[in-house]
Structures are given as C-alpha cells and as structure tokens.
Design a protein around this motif. Structure first.
Motif: not given
Ligand code: ATP
Length: 198
Positions: A62-71, A73-80
C-alpha cells in the motif's frame, strides 16, 4: 488525470482470524475523487483503514502519496485527512471546541467559523458531541477531516444517514475539495453519489 496514483494498493490481503476480509485487492486512485463501492462486509472500511495506517495488512503493498502508511505515518499524517465511520471525537467535547482543537494541530488550517457555517453546524457549536444528532456528528467528522487542508482525504460513507440537504452540502464540499486539487477517496453505497462525484 495522468498523474501518479495518490493511492496504490497491490495484492492486498487482510484476515481477521480465519475470516479473509480483503482478498488480493488491487486499487489505484488518481488525483480527483475516487468512489469505492461494494456491499456490506465487502472490505471497504478495512481497506480504507489500512490506507490510513490504522491497520496492518497481512500481505500486499500500500502506498499513499508514495509513502508507506505504517512505516512513514509521521510524514503522511499532516498531509492526509481522515473521516472515520464513527469515533475519533471526545464525547464530552463541544462541536466547535473539537473542531478548533483539530485545527490547531495543523500548520495552515481552514477558517473554522466558515467551515462550521458551510456545513450547517452553526446551531450546534456549543452542543457536546454525544448530544449531536447522527447527521450532525457526521458533518463534524467531515469538518475534522478537511480542516487541516489535506492533500488527500479518506471519507468512509460520508453521507450515510444524512438528510437530503446535508447530503448536498457534503457533495458541494467534496466538489470544492476536488476543484482545489485535493484528492478524495470515499466509500459509499449510493450509485448516484459515485456518479455525481467520482
Ligand atoms: P460496510 O459497507 O457494512 O461498512 P465494509 O465493506 O466496510 O462494510 P468491512 O467493515 O471492511 O466491510 O468488513 C469486512 C469483513 O471483515 C466483514 O465480514 C466484517 O465482519 C469483518 N471484520 C471487520 N472488522 C473486523 C474485526 N475488527 N474483527 C473481525 N472481523 C472484522
């Protein structure tokens, strides 16, 4: 529309004990609005929760905005932005208090008062979450999902149980998000909703 997928799911498998809830799912959501349809129990919520990083897959990628949502998550959280089917709100908090709190967690939040007005929550701002009607709780959850100006929003059955007026207000908000370049992945049981938005 030719951009890289904002959500890319490949061969996703998720089991709860002996029950296979998601069995080899492939899904690509590109910029814009993507509707995920399926009957009760099809695994929509499970899939969305995995994309949000709340559940771990048994296998698949699973990739969300190119990132792994578990590993990542800190980078992803502000963007989602995330709207859950239920939960995520302190039952005793007032609607406006809760929304202002969430707004403060973000660097560039939307104007809270305008959002409250927009979603018709003005009359219930001072009401505690547990005393809001089901539809008002839904609208507050939607407001919480978008207040941080996310690049991507997951909405799990955003109009379930809403009256027609609130449903149309939600659709308008989703269209505005889309026009602002925000990608939206939503689950729904309503074909007309998918046709209108996605
Ligand atoms: P609905 O349209 O009813 O919301 P859905 O497509 O979102 O359904 P899920 O909620 O992902 O489906 O559920 C998929 C399957 O996994 C169902 O059979 C459900 O009973 C099962 N399931 C979901 N969550 C759990 C859990 N925490 N433990 C065990 N089984 C679960």
């Amino acid at each position: 529309m030719r951009s890289e997928p904002v959500v890319q799911v490949q061969s996703l498998v998720k089991r709860y004990g002996t029950k296979t809830a998601v069995d080899g799912l492939d899904l690509a959501a590109r910029q814009g609005v993507t509707a995920v349809l399926g009957p009760n129990g099809a695994g929509k919520t499970t899939t969305v929760e995995i994309c949000e990083g709340y559940r771990r897959p048994d296998s698949g990628t699973v990739r969300v905005l190119g990132l792994d949502p578990v590993r990542e998550s800190a980078a992803l959280r502000p963007r989602v932005g995330v709207m859950l089917q239920s939960g995520g709100v302190y039952a005793g908090a007032r609607a406006d208090e809760m929304l202002r709190h969430v707004a403060k967690l973000h660097a560039r939040p939307l104007d809270v008062d305008a959002l409250i007005e927009r979603l018709g929550l003005g009359s219930c701002g001072r009401t505690s979450y547990r005393r809001l009607s089901g539809g008002q709780q839904q609208r507050l959850a939607l407001a919480m999902a978008v207040v941080g100006r996310p690049e991507l929003v997951f909405l799990d059955e955003p109009t379930a149980g809403l009256d027609p007026q609130a449903r149309h207000a939600t659709w308008d908000l989703v269209r505005d998000l889309r026009d602002d370049g925000v990608s939206v992945v939503l689950t729904t049981h309503h074909m007309d909703e998918a046709e209108q938005l996605a």
